[in-house]
Design a protein around this motif. Structure first.
Motif, PDB file in Angstrom:
ATOM      1  N   SER A  24     -64.201  53.194 -11.843  1.00 21.73           N
ATOM      2  CA  SER A  24     -62.919  53.818 -12.178  1.00 21.73           C
ATOM      3  C   SER A  24     -63.112  54.779 -13.335  1.00 21.73           C
ATOM      4  N   LEU A  25     -62.170  55.717 -13.456  1.00 19.39           N
ATOM      5  CA  LEU A  25     -62.227  56.662 -14.563  1.00 19.39           C
ATOM      6  C   LEU A  25     -61.991  55.960 -15.892  1.00 19.39           C
ATOM      7  N   SER A  26     -61.054  55.017 -15.909  1.00 21.57           N
ATOM      8  CA  SER A  26     -60.734  54.347 -17.179  1.00 21.57           C
ATOM      9  C   SER A  26     -61.902  53.498 -17.669  1.00 21.57           C
TER      10      SER A  26
ATOM     11  N   SER B  17     -62.076  60.245 -23.302  1.00 21.74           N
ATOM     12  CA  SER B  17     -60.791  59.977 -22.664  1.00 21.74           C
ATOM     13  C   SER B  17     -60.915  59.985 -21.140  1.00 21.74           C
ATOM     14  N   GLN B  18     -59.985  59.292 -20.503  1.00 21.48           N
ATOM     15  CA  GLN B  18     -59.949  59.249 -19.043  1.00 21.48           C
ATOM     16  C   GLN B  18     -59.755  60.655 -18.454  1.00 21.48           C
TER      17      GLN B  18
ATOM     18  N   ALA C 113     -64.514  55.863 -18.924  1.00 21.32           N
ATOM     19  CA  ALA C 113     -64.096  56.445 -20.208  1.00 21.32           C
ATOM     20  C   ALA C 113     -64.381  55.485 -21.352  1.00 21.32           C
ATOM     21  N   ARG C 114     -64.074  54.217 -21.157  1.00 19.49           N
ATOM     22  CA  ARG C 114     -64.353  53.215 -22.202  1.00 19.49           C
ATOM     23  C   ARG C 114     -65.853  53.136 -22.475  1.00 19.49           C
TER      24      ARG C 114
END
Length: 83
Positions: free
Chosen positions: A20-22, A31-32, A25-26
Motif C-alpha cells: 500500500s502507499l501508506s 508522505s503518501q 510512506a511510513r
C-alpha cells in the motif's frame, strides 16, 4: 525509458513489498501523496500500469511482476557497490 528516475524505482520496490502507499510512506519516511507521485511518474515514464489498485491495497500487475526482479537486481548491485 523517458524520464525514469532511480528514486521512482526504489519507491516502486517498497510499494510492491508493503502492499500500500501508506505502508510504503511510513517505511520510506515520506508522505503518501509523494509515494503516489513516484508511482505515477514511473508508470508514465514506462507507459505501463505497474499496479492494480484494489480495495485491499496495491497488487502488482503483469508489468509490475516483470519489472520487480530487475529493480531488485539493481538494488543488490547498488548495495554491493556501497560495500
Amino acid at each position: 525509458m523517458n524520464n525514469m528516475k532511480w528514486n521512482d524505482l526504489r519507491v516502486f520496490s517498497v510499494v510492491a513489498s508493503a502492499g500500500s502507499l501508506s505502508a510504503a510512506a511510513r517505511e520510506l519516511g515520506i508522505s503518501q501523496p509523494t509515494v503516489g507521485r513516484h508511482i505515477d511518474s514511473l508508470e508514465s515514464a514506462l507507459n505501463k500500469r505497474l499496479f492494480d489498485r484494489q480495495s485491499r491495497g496495491y497488487v502488482l500487475s503483469d508489468h509490475g511482476l516483470e519489472l520487480l526482479p530487475k529493480v531488485e537486481a539493481m538494488e543488490r548491485a547498488a548495495f554491493a557497490i556501497e560495500e
